[in-house]
Design a protein around this motif. Structure first.
Motif, PDB file in Angstrom:
ATOM      1  N   PHE A  45      49.498  46.384  37.046  1.00  0.00           N
ATOM      2  CA  PHE A  45      48.231  47.466  37.427  1.00  0.00           C
ATOM      3  C   PHE A  45      47.179  46.416  37.892  1.00  0.00           C
ATOM      4  N   LEU A  46      47.014  45.173  37.536  1.00  0.00           N
ATOM      5  CA  LEU A  46      45.802  44.485  37.936  1.00  0.00           C
ATOM      6  C   LEU A  46      45.954  43.855  39.607  1.00  0.00           C
ATOM      7  N   GLU A  47      47.012  43.765  40.060  1.00  0.00           N
ATOM      8  CA  GLU A  47      47.515  43.511  41.104  1.00  0.00           C
ATOM      9  C   GLU A  47      47.876  44.195  42.308  1.00  0.00           C
ATOM     10  N   ASN A  48      48.106  45.748  41.593  1.00  0.00           N
ATOM     11  CA  ASN A  48      48.288  46.791  42.959  1.00  0.00           C
ATOM     12  C   ASN A  48      48.114  48.281  42.155  1.00  0.00           C
ATOM     13  N   ASN A  49      48.053  49.455  42.834  1.00  0.00           N
ATOM     14  CA  ASN A  49      47.921  50.894  42.731  1.00  0.00           C
ATOM     15  C   ASN A  49      46.882  50.822  41.695  1.00  0.00           C
ATOM     16  N   LEU A  70      31.214  50.012  34.996  1.00  0.00           N
ATOM     17  CA  LEU A  70      32.568  49.807  35.540  1.00  0.00           C
ATOM     18  C   LEU A  70      33.439  51.030  35.504  1.00  0.00           C
ATOM     19  N   SER A  71      34.055  51.223  36.609  1.00  0.00           N
ATOM     20  CA  SER A  71      35.224  52.362  36.553  1.00  0.00           C
ATOM     21  C   SER A  71      36.423  51.663  37.333  1.00  0.00           C
ATOM     22  N   ALA A  72      37.599  52.235  36.441  1.00  0.00           N
ATOM     23  CA  ALA A  72      38.801  51.780  36.870  1.00  0.00           C
ATOM     24  C   ALA A  72      39.695  52.871  36.741  1.00  0.00           C
ATOM     25  N   ASN A  73      40.593  53.132  37.975  1.00  0.00           N
ATOM     26  CA  ASN A  73      41.626  54.086  38.197  1.00  0.00           C
ATOM     27  C   ASN A  73      42.888  53.599  38.442  1.00  0.00           C
ATOM     28  N   MET A  74      43.987  54.248  37.745  1.00  0.00           N
ATOM     29  CA  MET A  74      45.537  53.701  38.100  1.00  0.00           C
ATOM     30  C   MET A  74      45.755  54.774  39.135  1.00  0.00           C
ATOM     31  N   LEU A  75      46.357  54.491  40.233  1.00  0.00           N
ATOM     32  CA  LEU A  75      46.989  55.182  41.189  1.00  0.00           C
ATOM     33  C   LEU A  75      48.430  55.416  41.338  1.00  0.00           C
TER      34      LEU A  75
END
Length: 439
Positions: A309-313, A290-295
């Motif tokens: 966060f789970l909906e956008n960006n 699993l990889s997860a990034n906040m943009l």
């Protein structure tokens, strides 16, 4: 003349002998390997630039510097920025400047992974190299002590025969004087000369053995600059060190044998294999990566987690890998267990052999002590007989033949007693060597 004591000899061998120094280098190499292995947890800065221009047009330009911070728990933290410009960029790329921070991990590396296993094994390899260093020193010192006590024995043999020669030269002179005065027959001078010549031959043989023993001792004499020291006759042993030893109890020696460097090295090997088995267990866990990034837009550092966060960006990726038969995991785990069992059997066998060697040397030490006690009395009695016969000879009450016989018997028991004492010194060294205490 320069006296070389036992303690000085031991210090030279342990400090400068090439094999001992090589063993120390092995430990330093293991320490360097630990430092190298720790490098897998070093933060890594990287950057990627991919740019294409053609016919005056900028097709695309991707610029992506990034820093990755590995952690002990198998999770990689990463942060970076992206700049994407051009007329023909890929559809999934985001034009303009963006920044991100995120994590990357795999399910079968959260509890344990190859990086942690490698570092633990490197530390255990250092412990193993320490034990192997002690084992090497233990063996080198056993050989060195054997060479040293052999040198002492040959020197003492040479000195004893030389002292006997001095006595016989004086006796030959005395016999000749008495012959010239008519108190002794001519045959006595021949008898005295024949005895003296026999001792001359023994002296030459003893000197040859002493010189060769000195050359053998040279194998263990080195300087700080790794230059061998060649023995010569000006270097003699300190024979005052032939003191009595206090024999440790057998139970104490057997207890010391359990920490023999060979046993410790095998214990470290078992621990290394246990790490490998623990790593192999992780292969039974389904691999979920699993990889997860906040943009964020632009080169900003404001990454405050919100419910949106789970909906956008965000940018999320996941892969799942489940072997259908787990043959690789099962086979690897079984092999790891078998290697451990194999090494444990080897350790048990080695411990038994070491304990039996300790018992064997212990019995030899006790037997030699009893023999020395007996031969000490034999030597004293032969010494008394010789001195008594010498007194009778000077008074004209005995023959030179009987006196020579008494002297030969006294010399024989003297040399035998010396041989037993040297054997005892070697046996004490062997006892400590068997218990692994010379390293």
């Amino acid at each position: 003349m320069r006296h070389l004591s036992k303690d000085e000899f031991v210090s030279i061998v342990k400090t400068y002998h090439p094999t001992v120094r090589q063993a120390g280098i092995g430990v330093q190499k293991a320490k360097a390997d630990i430092l190298k292995t720790r490098g897998v947890f070093d933060p890594v800065a990287e950057g990627r630039l991919d740019r294409k221009t053609f016919d005056g047009k900028l097709y695309y330009s991707y610029f992506n510097p990034q820093i990755t911070i590995p952690t002990w728990y198998g999770i990689d933290i990463k942060a970076g920025v992206e700049e994407v410009i051009g007329d023909r960029v890929t559809s999934e790329a985001t034009l303009g400047k963006t920044s991100y921070v995120g994590i990357k991990f795999s399910s079968n590396s959260l509890l344990y992974d190859g990086r942690r296993a490698a570092l633990q094994q490197a530390r255990l390899f250092k412990e193993q190299s320490e034990a192997e260093r002690r084992l090497i020193i233990n063996d080198v010192m056993y050989d060195a002590f054997s060479s040293y006590w052999n040198w002492v024995r040959e020197y003492r043999n040479y000195r004893i025969i030389s002292e006997v020669i001095a006595v016989n030269e004086a006796r030959l002179s005395f016999t000749r004087t008495e012959y010239e005065q008519g108190s002794r027959p001519a045959i006595d001078t021949t008898e005295a000369l024949a005895q003296l010549q026999t001792f001359y031959v023994q002296q030459e043989n003893a000197k040859l053995a002493y010189l060769n023993a000195g050359l053998s001792l040279s194998n263990y004499l080195w300087t700080e600059d790794n230059i061998p020291v060649y023995w010569n006759e000006s270097i003699i042993p300190d024979t005052s060190e032939l003191q009595e030893w206090t024999t440790p109890s057998l139970n104490n020696l057997l207890s010391l044998a359990t920490s023999h460097p060979k046993i410790d090295a095998l214990s470290s090997k078992i621990s290394i294999l246990e790490v490998d088995k623990k790593l192999k267990q992780q292969y039974f866990i389904p691999k979920l990566s699993l990889s997860a990034n906040m943009l964020n837009k632009g080169y900003t550092t404001d990454f405050t987690p919100t419910q949106t966060f789970l909906e956008n960006n965000h940018k999320i990726g996941a892969t799942l890998n489940i072997p259908l038969f787990y043959r690789d995991a099962i086979g690897g785990y079984r092999m790891a267990k078998l290697k451990i069992a194999e090494t444990e059997l080897e350790q048990s066998n080695q411990l038994l052999q070491i304990e039996n060697k300790v018992r064997s040397y212990y019995n030899e030490v006790l037997a030699l002590q009893r023999q020395i006690d007996i031969y000490t009395e034999v030597y004293r009695n032969n010494q008394k007989l010789f001195h008594g016969e010498q007194f009778r000879f000077r008074n004209g009450e005995s023959s030179l033949f009987i006196l020579n016989s008494r002297e030969n018997k006294m010399l024989e028991t003297s040399l035998k007693l010396l041989e037993l004492k040297m054997k005892l010194q070697k046996s004490y060294v062997g006892l400590l060597w068997a218990a692994g205490q010379l390293g």
